[in-house]
Scaffold this motif. Structure first.
Motif, PDB file in Angstrom:
ATOM      1  N   GLU A   1     -97.712 103.281 -50.262  1.00 13.68           N
ATOM      2  CA  GLU A   1     -97.298 101.891 -50.094  1.00 13.68           C
ATOM      3  C   GLU A   1     -95.892 101.814 -49.474  1.00 13.68           C
ATOM      4  N   LEU A   2     -94.971 102.628 -49.991  1.00 15.17           N
ATOM      5  CA  LEU A   2     -93.601 102.603 -49.461  1.00 15.17           C
ATOM      6  C   LEU A   2     -93.586 103.050 -48.000  1.00 15.17           C
ATOM      7  N   GLN A   3     -94.464 103.980 -47.672  1.00 13.72           N
ATOM      8  CA  GLN A   3     -94.559 104.436 -46.287  1.00 13.72           C
ATOM      9  C   GLN A   3     -95.001 103.273 -45.382  1.00 13.72           C
ATOM     10  N   LEU A   4     -95.899 102.443 -45.868  1.00 18.02           N
ATOM     11  CA  LEU A   4     -96.323 101.263 -45.088  1.00 18.02           C
ATOM     12  C   LEU A   4     -95.142 100.313 -44.860  1.00 18.02           C
ATOM     13  N   TRP A   5     -94.342 100.111 -45.899  1.00 18.23           N
ATOM     14  CA  TRP A   5     -93.179  99.224 -45.763  1.00 18.23           C
ATOM     15  C   TRP A   5     -92.160  99.817 -44.807  1.00 18.23           C
ATOM     16  N   GLU A   6     -92.005 101.123 -44.875  1.00 21.83           N
ATOM     17  CA  GLU A   6     -91.125 101.806 -43.921  1.00 21.83           C
ATOM     18  C   GLU A   6     -91.579 101.471 -42.497  1.00 21.83           C
ATOM     19  N   GLY A   7     -92.901 101.396 -42.293  1.00 24.18           N
ATOM     20  CA  GLY A   7     -93.450 101.044 -40.980  1.00 24.18           C
ATOM     21  C   GLY A   7     -93.223  99.583 -40.618  1.00 24.18           C
ATOM     22  N   TYR A   8     -93.422  98.682 -41.591  1.00 25.23           N
ATOM     23  CA  TYR A   8     -93.198  97.261 -41.296  1.00 25.23           C
ATOM     24  C   TYR A   8     -91.789  97.022 -40.779  1.00 25.23           C
ATOM     25  N   LEU A   9     -90.837  97.788 -41.316  1.00 26.36           N
ATOM     26  CA  LEU A   9     -89.431  97.516 -40.995  1.00 26.36           C
ATOM     27  C   LEU A   9     -89.066  97.890 -39.568  1.00 26.36           C
ATOM     28  N   GLN A  10     -89.970  98.523 -38.849  1.00 24.96           N
ATOM     29  CA  GLN A  10     -89.767  98.735 -37.421  1.00 24.96           C
ATOM     30  C   GLN A  10     -89.618  97.389 -36.708  1.00 24.96           C
ATOM     31  N   ASN A  11     -90.371  96.393 -37.215  1.00 25.66           N
ATOM     32  CA  ASN A  11     -90.529  95.148 -36.456  1.00 25.66           C
ATOM     33  C   ASN A  11     -89.795  93.955 -37.026  1.00 25.66           C
ATOM     34  N   VAL A  12     -89.321  94.046 -38.230  1.00 28.92           N
ATOM     35  CA  VAL A  12     -88.861  92.810 -38.859  1.00 28.92           C
ATOM     36  C   VAL A  12     -87.349  92.680 -39.000  1.00 28.92           C
ATOM     37  N   TRP A  13     -86.572  93.573 -38.384  1.00 30.17           N
ATOM     38  CA  TRP A  13     -85.123  93.422 -38.516  1.00 30.17           C
ATOM     39  C   TRP A  13     -84.674  92.027 -38.123  1.00 30.17           C
ATOM     40  N   SER A  14     -85.226  91.532 -37.022  1.00 26.26           N
ATOM     41  CA  SER A  14     -84.702  90.285 -36.480  1.00 26.26           C
ATOM     42  C   SER A  14     -84.944  89.104 -37.412  1.00 26.26           C
ATOM     43  N   ILE A  15     -85.985  89.168 -38.224  1.00 20.93           N
ATOM     44  CA  ILE A  15     -86.209  88.005 -39.092  1.00 20.93           C
ATOM     45  C   ILE A  15     -85.944  88.302 -40.556  1.00 20.93           C
ATOM     46  N   SER A  16     -85.420  89.491 -40.821  1.00 24.27           N
ATOM     47  CA  SER A  16     -85.295  89.866 -42.225  1.00 24.27           C
ATOM     48  C   SER A  16     -84.413  88.897 -43.002  1.00 24.27           C
ATOM     49  N   ASN A  17     -83.468  88.255 -42.324  1.00 24.71           N
ATOM     50  CA  ASN A  17     -82.593  87.356 -43.074  1.00 24.71           C
ATOM     51  C   ASN A  17     -83.233  86.011 -43.380  1.00 24.71           C
ATOM     52  N   HIS A  18     -84.436  85.775 -42.888  1.00 24.32           N
ATOM     53  CA  HIS A  18     -85.142  84.552 -43.273  1.00 24.32           C
ATOM     54  C   HIS A  18     -85.882  84.709 -44.598  1.00 24.32           C
ATOM     55  N   THR A  19     -86.085  85.936 -45.005  1.00 27.57           N
ATOM     56  CA  THR A  19     -87.021  86.183 -46.096  1.00 27.57           C
ATOM     57  C   THR A  19     -86.313  86.346 -47.434  1.00 27.57           C
ATOM     58  N   PRO A  20     -86.681  85.511 -48.412  1.00 24.77           N
ATOM     59  CA  PRO A  20     -86.103  85.771 -49.732  1.00 24.77           C
ATOM     60  C   PRO A  20     -86.820  86.964 -50.358  1.00 24.77           C
ATOM     61  N   VAL A  21     -86.058  87.973 -50.693  1.00 24.76           N
ATOM     62  CA  VAL A  21     -86.690  89.174 -51.243  1.00 24.76           C
ATOM     63  C   VAL A  21     -86.007  89.575 -52.540  1.00 24.76           C
ATOM     64  N   SER A  22     -86.691  90.330 -53.315  1.00 25.24           N
ATOM     65  CA  SER A  22     -86.014  90.978 -54.435  1.00 25.24           C
ATOM     66  C   SER A  22     -85.777  92.423 -54.010  1.00 25.24           C
ATOM     67  N   LEU A  23     -84.882  93.063 -54.654  1.00 24.31           N
ATOM     68  CA  LEU A  23     -84.541  94.421 -54.228  1.00 24.31           C
ATOM     69  C   LEU A  23     -85.418  95.466 -54.890  1.00 24.31           C
ATOM     70  N   ARG A  24     -86.028  95.037 -55.977  1.00 23.59           N
ATOM     71  CA  ARG A  24     -87.047  95.839 -56.640  1.00 23.59           C
ATOM     72  C   ARG A  24     -86.881  97.343 -56.473  1.00 23.59           C
ATOM     73  N   LEU A  25     -87.894  97.948 -55.827  1.00 25.99           N
ATOM     74  CA  LEU A  25     -87.919  99.395 -55.757  1.00 25.99           C
ATOM     75  C   LEU A  25     -87.118  99.948 -54.592  1.00 25.99           C
ATOM     76  N   THR A  26     -86.662  99.060 -53.742  1.00 25.19           N
ATOM     77  CA  THR A  26     -86.071  99.511 -52.489  1.00 25.19           C
ATOM     78  C   THR A  26     -84.929 100.492 -52.704  1.00 25.19           C
ATOM     79  N   ALA A  27     -84.029 100.145 -53.606  1.00 20.91           N
ATOM     80  CA  ALA A  27     -82.850 100.975 -53.817  1.00 20.91           C
ATOM     81  C   ALA A  27     -83.225 102.350 -54.357  1.00 20.91           C
ATOM     82  N   LEU A  28     -84.321 102.376 -55.079  1.00 20.36           N
ATOM     83  CA  LEU A  28     -84.660 103.577 -55.820  1.00 20.36           C
ATOM     84  C   LEU A  28     -85.438 104.581 -54.984  1.00 20.36           C
ATOM     85  N   SER A  29     -85.879 104.132 -53.841  1.00 22.30           N
ATOM     86  CA  SER A  29     -86.718 104.990 -53.025  1.00 22.30           C
ATOM     87  C   SER A  29     -86.010 105.382 -51.745  1.00 22.30           C
ATOM     88  N   ALA A  30     -84.671 105.276 -51.770  1.00 25.64           N
ATOM     89  CA  ALA A  30     -83.896 105.431 -50.539  1.00 25.64           C
ATOM     90  C   ALA A  30     -84.069 106.800 -49.899  1.00 25.64           C
TER      91      ALA A  30
END
Lengths: 211, 211
Positions: free
Chosen positions: B142-171
């Motif tokens: 699953e994290l590998q899929l998200w790693e892939g999504y982030l290829q395309n979403v830098w430009s809109i990432s600041n529109h999205t309300p997100v929680s930081l959840r697992l992100t920090a822990l899987s750096a």
């Protein structure tokens, strides 16, 4: 407009059906659609993976826009074709909040899956009667909550795109859910999109009988 | 406006934090809020049950409107206060579709929970190393899929309300997720709403180290 849309779908998948109901509600008939077989693993085919790297259905495309998460696709269609077909999200902020609230309360579905698909998802040597019993109790509690929600939402129930999921199967103990189901199954969008294999796949749901 | 809002929340709960971040983004500071303790069972108190029959947090009220599902609350706030603070859902239908798509792809969170909370949720006699191993592999995919999504979403990432959840822990193994995390943690809305107990609760996540 619907000619530039295509949907890859699988029968018996509530997320696929959710998108198909929404397309009917928005009068977007005439889109290209293709039924794939989960049993044959066609959801992992190159055709799907090109649209959805998860290898899951639905895979929905409208022109250059690809949206595979079913709730996301429903919201996209509602916003993009707001004045066409039926409004699925009401104007009043209070009603809107209620529609969002119920649309995103997906626990009934998830808890249902953990019961229905227990044998499929959990290897035999890891199965426990106690786990299944606990899952059934959890689902029963969840259905009771939905039975309660339906006290208040009759008036807006026709705004909400829903799948019929577990509703039909839990009719005995949950009369309001049963009534809701009987209303939904007569709705034109739902009749028009009813997956042909849906009835037969209900055979596997015997596990729900003693909820 | 924010004075007619109240939020009951618990520290370390991504759904609670999601609503708090959105309130910051919409410049709705000054709402009434109360921190409850999951450990003491305060999420099952009468105060919560009156707003949320599930006995879960967040429990959010704005005037007469009660919205407890965090994603529903975020959408409600964005629609209700569209011209205030930051726009969280872009105007362009294509960007909108992408924001919806990623906002409703919640699997990362769910799959994380099944690993992190395994010992908490599954009684000892039902635990299997093989189950935990399979859950870790699922999360890693699953994290590998998200790693892939982030290829395309830098430009809109600041529109999205997100929680930081697992992100920090899987750096470690996921550099794009790590970069995304480092951007997010400097965002004013996130700094302002960072739950004080969040850091200490990370101690329990050792199970993620060998993902």
């Amino acid at each position: 407009m619907a000619k530039s849309m295509s949907l890859l779908w699988g029968a018996g998948s509530p997320p696929c059906w959710r998108v198909m109901i929404t397309l009917e509600e928005k009068r977007l008939q005439g889109y290209k659609r293709k039924l794939l077989s989960f049993q044959k693993g066609e959801h992992k085919s190159q055709e799907v993976l090109e649209l959805n790297p998860r290898g899951q259905l639905p895979a929905f495309r409208h022109g250059d826009v690809v949206v595979n998460e079913s709730t996301a696709a429903c919201l996209y269609l509602e916003n993009r074709f707001q004045s066409q077909g039926n409004r699925l999200i009401p104007d009043s902020p209070a009603e809107q909040a209620l529609v969002f609230q119920l649309s995103f309360t997906l626990r009934k579905q998830q808890k249902g899956y953990s019961v229905i698909y227990y044998d499929l998802l959990v290897p035999e040597e890891e199965r426990h009667d106690s786990t299944l019993k606990r899952s059934k109790e959890t689902l029963s509690t969840e259905l009771q909550l939905w039975e309660g929600y339906l006290q208040n939402v009759w008036s807006i129930s026709n705004h909400t795109p829903v799948s019929l999921r577990l509703t039909a199967l839990s009719a005995g103990r949950f009369p309001k859910l049963a009534k809701y189901y009987s209303l939904l199954k007569e709705r034109p969008s739902i009749k028009a999109s009813w997956p042909p294999q849906w009835m037969s796949s209900r055979q596997g749901y015997g596990v729900l009988k003693d909820l």
